[in-house]
Write a protein that holds these residues in place. Structure first.
Motif: not given
Length: 207
Positions: A44-62
């Motif tokens: 187990x580990x505590x989450x300290x950093x994330x990034x959001x991805x949204x294919x509807x408006x985000x060209x970087x999203x898969x």
DNA sequence: ATCAAGATTACCT
DNA sequence: GGTAATCTTGATA
């Protein structure tokens, strides 16, 4: 007994089906738990950093160009694990969010080791002990997280509502302790400020 | 069938 | 701060 551990509960479906950027910020501080069957051990580990991805408006999203064999789990309801392979070496793990067909997910970029440090170290460095410098280098990057936890193709599509892999609730990180910036390592939609991390945390991959 | 790109990391100067 | 390594996936023919 630690009073914190008594209160902690597994996050339910309602958490994962929320709005992408809200869920991303709420993920900070939560505990990621993997009962690794191959390893026979709970990590187990505590989450300290994330990034959001949204294919509807985000060209970087898969998911920007529609459904494929690789990204199809991102079009399911929130709460599944999306794992992909990149640069010939590394796996990255994401938490699918939202409702069916939304194509949104959150990349796990940085964590702080809690339980199973010897296993993390074994998987990362081939030895069970770590000094302070190595400890900070266990989980401070998306590829490092998957290597340390032993997450690969096999974990693609796992349900976080299961008993093998899940998140535990934790107190919300105050807004003034959350840093919001642009995302790392992308060449499209670079301007979107969809990276979030806990201020002053030493396990953040990069400032 | 072929090909280019990639949500990274480790190592080098 | 710069870059080689490495191979799967998705797009194109």
């Amino acid at each position: 007994m630690n009073p914190m551990s008594l209160k902690r509960q597994k996050l339910s479906i309602d958490f994962y089906t929320g709005e992408l950027l809200i869920v991303a910020q709420q993920l900070l501080g939560k505990m990621f738990v993997f009962n690794n069957k191959n390893l026979g051990r709970k990590l187990s580990a505590k989450i300290v950093e994330v990034e959001a991805y949204n294919g509807n408006i985000d060209e970087a999203a898969h998911t920007f160009n529609g459904k494929t064999e690789r990204n199809k789990i991102m079009f399911e309801r929130g709460g599944y694990l999306y794992v992909y392979f990149t640069y010939g070496k590394h796996f990255c793990a994401n938490i699918v969010t939202g409702k069916e067909e939304e194509g949104t997910a959150i990349l796990l970029r940085g964590m702080e080791a809690i339980d199973g440090i010897e296993s993390f170290s074994q998987n990362r460095f081939g030895k069970t002990s770590v000094d302070n410098k190595e400890k900070k280098n266990l989980l401070n990057g998306p590829g490092k997280i998957c290597q340390a936890f032993g997450i690969s193709k096999e974990q693609y599509g796992m349900d976080l509502l299961s008993d093998e892999i899940y998140l535990l609730d934790a107190p919300r990180i105050p807004k003034n302790k959350i840093v919001q910036t642009t995302r790392i390592g992308i060449k499209k939609s670079e301007e979107l400020p969809w990276r979030f991390y806990i201020e002053d945390n030493s396990n953040v991959s990069r400032k």
